[in-house]
Design an enzyme around this catalytic site. Structure first.
Site, PDB file in Angstrom:
ATOM      1  N   HIS A 174      -0.364  -3.484  10.416  1.00  0.00           N
ATOM      2  CA  HIS A 174       0.582  -2.559   9.768  1.00  0.00           C
ATOM      3  C   HIS A 174       1.369  -1.782  10.813  1.00  0.00           C
ATOM      4  O   HIS A 174       1.080  -1.848  12.017  1.00  0.00           O
ATOM      5  CB  HIS A 174      -0.166  -1.581   8.856  1.00  0.00           C
ATOM      6  CG  HIS A 174      -1.074  -0.632   9.583  1.00  0.00           C
ATOM      7  ND1 HIS A 174      -1.005   0.740   9.437  1.00  0.00           N
ATOM      8  CD2 HIS A 174      -2.082  -0.846  10.484  1.00  0.00           C
ATOM      9  CE1 HIS A 174      -1.933   1.318  10.192  1.00  0.00           C
ATOM     10  NE2 HIS A 174      -2.595   0.377  10.830  1.00  0.00           N
ATOM     11  N   CYS A 213       6.590   0.498   7.566  1.00  0.00           N
ATOM     12  CA  CYS A 213       5.510  -0.378   7.099  1.00  0.00           C
ATOM     13  C   CYS A 213       6.003  -1.506   6.210  1.00  0.00           C
ATOM     14  O   CYS A 213       5.608  -2.664   6.388  1.00  0.00           O
ATOM     15  CB  CYS A 213       4.436   0.445   6.394  1.00  0.00           C
ATOM     16  SG  CYS A 213       4.974   1.291   4.880  1.00  0.00           S
ATOM     17  N   HIS A 244       1.811   3.451   1.626  1.00  0.00           N
ATOM     18  CA  HIS A 244       1.735   2.676   2.862  1.00  0.00           C
ATOM     19  C   HIS A 244       1.243   1.279   2.538  1.00  0.00           C
ATOM     20  O   HIS A 244       0.429   1.081   1.632  1.00  0.00           O
ATOM     21  CB  HIS A 244       0.785   3.362   3.849  1.00  0.00           C
ATOM     22  CG  HIS A 244       0.827   2.786   5.225  1.00  0.00           C
ATOM     23  ND1 HIS A 244       1.910   2.932   6.066  1.00  0.00           N
ATOM     24  CD2 HIS A 244      -0.086   2.061   5.919  1.00  0.00           C
ATOM     25  CE1 HIS A 244       1.665   2.322   7.215  1.00  0.00           C
ATOM     26  NE2 HIS A 244       0.462   1.776   7.149  1.00  0.00           N
TER      27      HIS A 244
END
Length: 206
Positions: free
Chosen positions: A163, A100, A151
């Protein structure tokens, strides 16, 4: 594999997880790319149609002043076209696999010529904090699932973010998705929309 080898392998994996800080398990993504394939033209369709502000330098010059978030959104959707479907790989930084924070770093560098830190733990200190209700295209959104992982994604507008999902790879998801809304943490604005759009314009114009 011996016990010592197993322990060493586990140590390496833990270290990588701490380095990148991306959520590597437990994500419950609902595929949302259909929204964009249905409502937004692909890059090929945009190129075949009437020249848009993305590829019209004169329109770009005016657009980044009058509608900077529109320019940023188009740039992010173009990056989505490039990265969509790339598998998630912890520690990965390329089209063969990406995590990510590396995706965020790559997109900001490629689309806007902005250098962001490599890890989620560092990216969360980038720019200024903003409220969820003030999100604009190009803002970073952060999530804190259970455990030590974090994240990060890039907000693209209309309640959606781009993402690298651990379960589906690079994709666009809804903030209202039950998983992401539950673990939403905070948002940061690396720079103002006008400054970000100007960087994108200067890069494409050069």
């Amino acid at each position: 594999m011996s016990v010592a080898q197993t322990c060493r392998a586990a140590t390496v994996l833990i270290a990588l997880g701490l380095l990148t800080g991306c959520a590597a398990s437990g994500q419950r993504d609902v595929a949302d790319n259909e929204y964009f394939s249905r409502d937004m033209p692909s890059l090929a369709e945009r190129a075949a149609g009437r020249m848009s502000p993305v590829n019209n330098p004169l329109a770009q010059g005016d657009s980044f002043l009058t509608n900077p978030t529109g320019d940023i959104r188009r740039a992010l959707l173009a990056e989505h076209d490039r990265w969509a479907g790339t598998p998630y790989r912890l520690g990965g930084t390329s089209f063969s696999g990406v995590d990510c924070s590396a995706l965020v770093q790559n997109i900001f560098n490629e689309a806007f010529q902005v250098d962001l830190p490599r890890t989620t733990g560092s990216q969360v200190h980038t720019g200024v904090p903003i409220a969820k209700g003030e999100l604009s295209a190009g803002d970073l959104v952060f999530f804190r699932p259970p455990g030590s992982y974090r994240h990060v994604g890039i907000y693209v507008g209309e309640g959606r973010f781009l993402h690298a999902s651990s379960s589906r790879g690079v994709m666009i998801s809804k903030l209202s998705n039950s998983y992401w809304s539950r673990y939403y943490w905070q948002a940061r604005r690396p720079m103002t929309s006008t400054d970000l759009a100007m960087r994108q314009f200067a890069y494409t114009d050069g």
